[in-house]
Design an enzyme around this catalytic site. Sequence first.
Site, PDB file in Angstrom:
ATOM      1  N   HIS A   9       3.226  12.271   5.496  1.00 24.74           N
ATOM      2  CA  HIS A   9       2.563  12.896   4.348  1.00 24.74           C
ATOM      3  C   HIS A   9       2.154  14.336   4.649  1.00 24.74           C
ATOM      4  CE1 HIS A   9      -1.422  12.715   6.180  1.00 24.74           C
ATOM      5  NE2 HIS A   9      -1.126  11.484   6.571  1.00 24.74           N
ATOM      6  N   GLU A  79      -1.535   3.397   7.690  1.00 27.59           N
ATOM      7  CA  GLU A  79      -1.781   3.956   9.020  1.00 27.59           C
ATOM      8  C   GLU A  79      -2.487   2.956   9.906  1.00 27.59           C
ATOM      9  OE1 GLU A  79      -1.016   5.555  11.483  1.00 27.59           O
ATOM     10  OE2 GLU A  79      -1.591   7.630  11.144  1.00 27.59           O
TER      11      GLU A  79
END
Length: 185
Positions: A9, A79
Amino acid sequence: MTSVWLVRHGETEWSASGRHTSRTDLPLTATGERQARDVGGRLHDRDFDAVLTSPRLRARRTAELAGYPEATVDPDLVEWDYGEYEGVTTAKIREQVPGWTVWTHPVPGGESAAHVAERLDRVVDRLRAYPGRALVFAHAHALRALAARWLGEPVATGRHLRLDTATVSVLGDDRGTPVVVRWNA
């Protein structure tokens, strides 16, 4: 042959300052939004048979700005859960735990490497099932661990794979052997 394109990202406030970010759902910074659009420009001439994203806003927004608003959310792409270290820098953690890394030390209240491997192995299995090219939007430690598992290595092998924001990496296969085709480009 399956090839897997990985996109970390774009920049967030915490990624810019080195703070561990897992569950905290931060937006992209203005720089992160620009990075995401730039990634889209690097991918626009490729066709993908599957596009997956982490459920976190920063990954979904990167996918959207890159031109993939219909990316399928995969909860296994979140994550690494940093538990009590959420929002804390490695330098700060090392004041209390010298030499600490997510790759080699426990994460109080967070995920173990074994748990991360278990969920990313599910992702690898799904990715290997695609007949062509897959695109994945996710996070630094998760993608580094995913690459390690793609190669059949322990999650800790990811420590050797630096991954900057809004970069493109490619995993593939060379005559039956899983390989890293491109990294951190």
